[in-house]
Design a protein around this motif. Sequence first.
Motif, PDB file in Angstrom:
ATOM      1  N   THR A   1       2.916   7.449  10.979  1.00 50.08           N
ATOM      2  CA  THR A   1       2.442   8.691  11.593  1.00 50.08           C
ATOM      3  C   THR A   1       0.936   8.821  11.755  1.00 50.08           C
ATOM      4  OG1 THR A   1       2.419   9.806   9.425  1.00 50.08           O
ATOM      5  CG2 THR A   1       4.447   9.965  10.744  1.00 50.08           C
ATOM      6  N   SER A   2       0.159   7.896  11.191  1.00 50.05           N
ATOM      7  CA  SER A   2      -1.288   8.139  11.198  1.00 50.05           C
ATOM      8  C   SER A   2      -2.101   6.912  11.551  1.00 50.05           C
ATOM      9  CB  SER A   2      -1.745   8.631   9.810  1.00 50.05           C
ATOM     10  OG  SER A   2      -1.648   7.571   8.883  1.00 50.05           O
TER      11      SER A   2
ATOM     12  N   LYS B   1       7.587  12.965   2.025  1.00 46.62           N
ATOM     13  CA  LYS B   1       7.028  14.147   2.670  1.00 46.62           C
ATOM     14  C   LYS B   1       5.604  13.786   3.082  1.00 46.62           C
ATOM     15  CE  LYS B   1       8.274  18.244   1.530  1.00 46.62           C
ATOM     16  NZ  LYS B   1       8.497  19.567   0.869  1.00 46.62           N
ATOM     17  N   ALA B   2       5.451  13.422   4.346  1.00 51.03           N
ATOM     18  CA  ALA B   2       4.152  12.967   4.844  1.00 51.03           C
ATOM     19  C   ALA B   2       3.196  14.154   4.978  1.00 51.03           C
ATOM     20  CB  ALA B   2       4.312  12.279   6.190  1.00 51.03           C
TER      21      ALA B   2
ATOM     22  N   ILE C   1      -0.056  16.421  11.370  1.00 43.50           N
ATOM     23  CA  ILE C   1       0.560  16.539  10.047  1.00 43.50           C
ATOM     24  C   ILE C   1      -0.560  16.708   9.028  1.00 43.50           C
ATOM     25  CG2 ILE C   1       1.953  15.390   8.284  1.00 43.50           C
ATOM     26  CD1 ILE C   1       3.220  13.732  10.513  1.00 43.50           C
ATOM     27  N   ASP C   2      -0.398  17.660   8.119  1.00 44.19           N
ATOM     28  CA  ASP C   2      -1.355  17.816   7.029  1.00 44.19           C
ATOM     29  C   ASP C   2      -0.637  18.481   5.866  1.00 44.19           C
ATOM     30  OD1 ASP C   2      -1.256  20.583   7.635  1.00 44.19           O
ATOM     31  OD2 ASP C   2      -3.017  20.439   8.935  1.00 44.19           O
ATOM     32  N   THR C   3      -1.376  18.819   4.821  1.00 45.56           N
ATOM     33  CA  THR C   3      -0.749  19.393   3.634  1.00 45.56           C
ATOM     34  C   THR C   3      -0.090  20.736   3.920  1.00 45.56           C
ATOM     35  OG1 THR C   3      -2.892  20.322   2.989  1.00 45.56           O
ATOM     36  CG2 THR C   3      -2.268  18.199   2.028  1.00 45.56           C
TER      37      THR C   3
ATOM     38  N   ALA D   1       0.810  -1.209   0.000  1.00 45.07           N
ATOM     39  CA  ALA D   1       0.000   0.000   0.000  1.00 45.07           C
ATOM     40  C   ALA D   1       0.848   1.266   0.000  1.00 45.07           C
ATOM     41  CB  ALA D   1      -0.934   0.009   1.209  1.00 45.07           C
ATOM     42  N   GLY D   2       0.521   2.152  -0.912  1.00 42.17           N
ATOM     43  CA  GLY D   2       1.106   3.484  -0.882  1.00 42.17           C
ATOM     44  C   GLY D   2       0.401   4.320   0.174  1.00 42.17           C
ATOM     45  N   ALA D   3       0.987   5.415   0.548  1.00 42.61           N
ATOM     46  CA  ALA D   3       0.391   6.215   1.612  1.00 42.61           C
ATOM     47  C   ALA D   3       0.898   7.641   1.573  1.00 42.61           C
ATOM     48  CB  ALA D   3       0.696   5.597   2.983  1.00 42.61           C
ATOM     49  N   LYS D   4       0.153   8.509   2.221  1.00 36.25           N
ATOM     50  CA  LYS D   4       0.574   9.897   2.385  1.00 36.25           C
ATOM     51  C   LYS D   4       1.106  10.135   3.792  1.00 36.25           C
ATOM     52  CE  LYS D   4      -2.703  11.597  -1.070  1.00 36.25           C
ATOM     53  NZ  LYS D   4      -3.863  12.471  -1.357  1.00 36.25           N
TER      54      LYS D   4
END
Length: 380
Positions: free
Chosen positions: A198-199, A241-242, A248-250, A117-120
């Motif tokens: 982180t999430s 870059k999470a 953490i957010d954009t 799985a990819g992730a942000k």
Amino acid sequence: MKKLASLALGAICLFAGGAIAKDDAVTLPKTLVWTSFDTGSLGYNQSIAVGKALEDAYGISLRVLPASTDLSRIAPAREGRVPFALAGSDAFYAFEGVLSYASPDLGPQKLTAVILAGAKNGVAMGVAADQDINTIEELKGKKIGWVVSSPSLQSNVRAFLAFGGLTVDDVELVDQPSYGGAWQAFTNGQIDAMTAVTSGSGVLEQAAASPQGLKWLALPFSDSEGWNRLQAVNPHFGQRKATVGIDIDTEHPLECAGVPYPALITYTASPDLVYNVTKAIDLQAPVYSKMQSGTSGWAADSEVFDWVVPFNDAAIKYYKEVGVWTDEDQKHNDDLVARAKVLQEAWAKMDGESGDDFAEKWMKVRADTLEAAGYPAYFR
């Protein structure tokens, strides 16, 4: 949906006949089982969300079996007692036959990936927000969570410390029974720092809500020497870059490490089962991604196809059908399959070897065989 917090794995019967759930696109067994990380972890929570979507769509039951250590999570899949296991970096160590797998009864594992799985989100070191710790270097002398029987989490600690020019000798390692237990110790103020994705997990939310709070230590991309040291320990870690996670957010991204997570792996699942599970998970992505943050990375168009373990051929078949698998992905996967053969050739040279120095002998044979075949050893 039926959830199992604990179950005698040997008593599970997964493949025996049973009713089959069908629709026009997918055929699945009425009961599907995979192992997962601890209850409350990101991997467990994502599994529950995926399972609920599969249940609603196909009338099946996904039983998620939490396990506290890497070895106990992968062993049921290796032994054929469950078709799939959820993993993280431990899939890489298992594939390579290093750390806990450098033993006579394990060695390099013949596993393949179904989902990477990819992730942000990212992988980082968390510390108490109310402490004056703002860089990895400032962890010197601090208490760090050290999860026993979890080589992946231990290696993460070593890698993050290496980024700051530190080793485990520069900190106080505090043994913990599990990932969840380590984060509970953090919340209770018994340790100063712990690694995590982180999430998305309850243990992180509890830590953030505690009086001491939670913050992440950045791994600045500009610190090339730090990254060289980190990747010398964890070569499977890339820069990320999470933009998703606790605080953490954009608008407040974190420069940190990234790996595919979770990784759904298999040893013994049939091609038909792998294909249909891959397809079902992709088709239901719009549903479960609304239930649990980060699960959008399970979808076919978000997979990480260029990581360090090979994909299962039946999963590749589906990814090709939906147009997300490229010639470059195939070339990369073919190289990993060839590497796996070299690892097995190296392992065959250890036949009959045992004793206290087995791991030392194996790691030398492994490195020499890989390098002779033109592959980097990564570990010695």
